[in-house]
Design an enzyme around this catalytic site. Structure first.
Site, short mmCIF file in Angstrom:
data_model
loop_
_atom_site.label_atom_id
_atom_site.label_comp_id
_atom_site.label_asym_id
_atom_site.label_seq_id
_atom_site.Cartn_x
_atom_site.Cartn_y
_atom_site.Cartn_z
N SER A 234 30.13 49.56 30.92
CA SER A 234 29.77 48.52 29.76
C SER A 234 29.51 49.19 28.51
CB SER A 234 28.01 47.86 30.31
OG SER A 234 27.96 47.18 29.35
N GLU A 235 29.85 48.77 27.26
CA GLU A 235 29.74 49.33 26.14
C GLU A 235 28.57 50.24 25.68
OE1 GLU A 235 31.05 46.28 27.01
OE2 GLU A 235 32.26 45.54 25.14
N ASN A 236 27.51 49.52 26.02
CA ASN A 236 26.20 49.90 25.73
C ASN A 236 25.94 51.12 26.50
OD1 ASN A 236 25.85 48.39 27.95
ND2 ASN A 236 23.78 47.87 27.42
N GLY A 237 26.69 51.81 27.28
CA GLY A 237 26.48 53.10 27.74
C GLY A 237 26.20 53.25 29.36
N SER B 163 30.37 56.47 25.49
CA SER B 163 30.70 55.20 25.87
C SER B 163 32.25 55.12 25.42
CB SER B 163 29.81 54.02 25.61
OG SER B 163 30.15 52.84 26.21
#
Lengths: 230, 219
Positions: free
Chosen positions: B48-51, B90
């Site tokens: 997931s892009e948010n880490g 990320s």
């Protein structure tokens, strides 16, 4: 040797921000957004701010408090889709919005913090995102120059901090916080409670104290930090 | 024409492309729904892009950790092996080529693999988030979309009219009517939804399709 105590009263820390300042804000959605520092910024009312953040939170939360209070001149963001008010203000010309691909936003902030002037990437080549950016060829491959993104102030939300400003983040609340902590002239960290020196093990520190100027203890935990009911 | 459960079959067919050992990023919307059809015990690392690497199952609000969401804002859980990291790391995962597969939504996709999914000038411009980097750098890029828009107009075009997210990035398109692969010879129709004829698909596809010689597998 001892370490400086950087704990600061919230009002004094935020009062350093002048009108027209460029302010980076941590957070991706709710997690990691420094809501208490933002609320104090709303109370003090500094104007003409340029905000650099992944997103504009949601309508009625965080960044939106500053937007609705008329304190924002420009947003530098990757996405504002969850804040209809921000979209409206952009469409009606009340604020300027600069969109940056999310990872490029993160990297521009990271390199600023690392003391680097910019980097070359093929991300966005051939799209609107590349418009007006110088092209540079490296080893036969052409990319665009992305410049370092600095700020006057960074406002971050940490899950743990000691008095020297060593910070630790939780889960998906880390996001942009460690990056913006490095990229601003002054970094102000909010935390629910501060631990004494030694309370954070050296290996557990995500952002080292030298990047942090002020540690602010949140006086009351606002409801906005909780689970969003949709 | 398109049967009632066509959408479910599209999602199920897309899920079959997620195989053991992959690191995968699923875009917001239809792509996230593919997860319902991925076996829970399949060893797959969801990014997931948010880490987050190793996103666990969604959780109800009553059990949610307010600090743990996916990039779409849904409350999620961890699984044994989950890791958290900052947004620069990320996207090092994304740009560094560590994603085996991303599945993305589309406003328009063209026969040459061009993708437009982030801006409709004058109507919808919320920003691209991480879509440009996912589209450009995942090793395999699949689009999941209804075959036509809500007015019945084709979404698979000979050329995108909207500003591009990335050019030539799409490898495979899953729709409620067909599976198509972007190949050097053109956009190839490789599978068709049960009960449809090739003519049904051609009628609502603007891009030229390379048709197979034998019968088409169905899904």
């Amino acid at each position: 040797m001892a370490m400086l105590d950087k704990t600061t009263v919230m009002a004094e820390a935020i009062a350093q921000i002048p009108d027209g300042a460029t302010v980076m804000l941590g957070g991706f959605g709710v997690p990691g957004t420094p809501f208490s520092l933002i609320k104090e910024l709303v109370r003090q009312g500094q104007k003409d701010l340029t905000l650099i953040k992944n997103d504009a939170n949601e309508t009625g939360m965080g960044v939106d408090w500053l937007l609705q209070n008329g304190q924002v001149r420009k947003l530098v963001v990757s996405h504002i889709g969850l804040n209809a008010n921000a979209v409206r203000m952009m469409n009606e010309g009340e604020i300027e919005v600069e969109f940056v691909p999310q990872g490029i936003l993160a990297e521009r902030i990271r390199v600023a913090g690392a003391g680097v002037m910019g980097f070359v990437t093929d991300i966005g080549m051939g799209t609107l995102m590349a418009k007006g950016k110088p092209e540079i060829t490296v080893n036969g491959v052409t990319g665009i120059l992305e410049t370092a993104l600095k700020a006057d102030f960074a406002l971050v939300h940490a899950s743990q901090a000691d008095t020297f400003g060593n910070l630790r983040f939780t889960a998906s609340a880390r996001n942009f916080n460690p990056l913006i902590s490095m990229a601003a002239r002054k970094t102000i960290a909010e935390v629910k409670s501060v631990t004494p020196l030694g309370g954070l093990a050296p290996d557990d520190v995500h952002t080292p104290g030298p990047f942090v100027d002020h540690v602010v203890v949140i006086p009351e935990l606002l409801e906005v930090y909780g689970v969003v009911e949709r | 024409m398109v049967s009632l459960n066509a959408r479910e079959r599209m999602l199920r067919r897309a899920a079959a492309d997620i195989v053991a050992g992959m690191t995968v990023n699923l875009g917001i919307g239809l792509p996230t729904k593919v997860l319902r059809y991925v076996p829970a015990n399949l060893p797959v690392c969801l990014h997931s892009e948010n880490g987050i690497a190793g996103v666990g199952a969604p959780v109800a609000n009553s059990d949610a950790d307010p600090d743990l969401i996916d990039a779409g804002g849904a409350y999620v859980s961890t699984i044994p092996g989950t890791s958290f990291f900052d947004s620069a790391v990320s996207f090092a995962i994304v740009r560094g080529g560590r994603l085996d597969l991303t599945m993305l939504g589309a406003f328009e996709v063209a026969g040459n693999g061009d993708l437009a999914n982030w801006i409709i000038p004058g109507k919808f411009s919320p920003g691209a988030g991480g879509a440009i980097e996912l589209a450009q750098k995942a090793r395999k890029v699949a689009v999941i979309t209804t075959h036509t828009d809500k007015n019945g107009r084709p979404k698979i075009l000979s050329q995108c009219r909207l500003p591009l997210t990335a050019s030539g990035c799409v490898h495979r398109i899953f729709t409620d009517m067909a599976v198509c692969d972007v190949t050097p010879e053109g956009l190839r129709l490789t599978e068709i939804a049960e009960g449809l004829s090739v003519a049904d698909v051609l009628n609502v596809t603007e891009a030229d399709l390379v048709l197979p010689e034998g019968p088409l597998p169905t899904f």
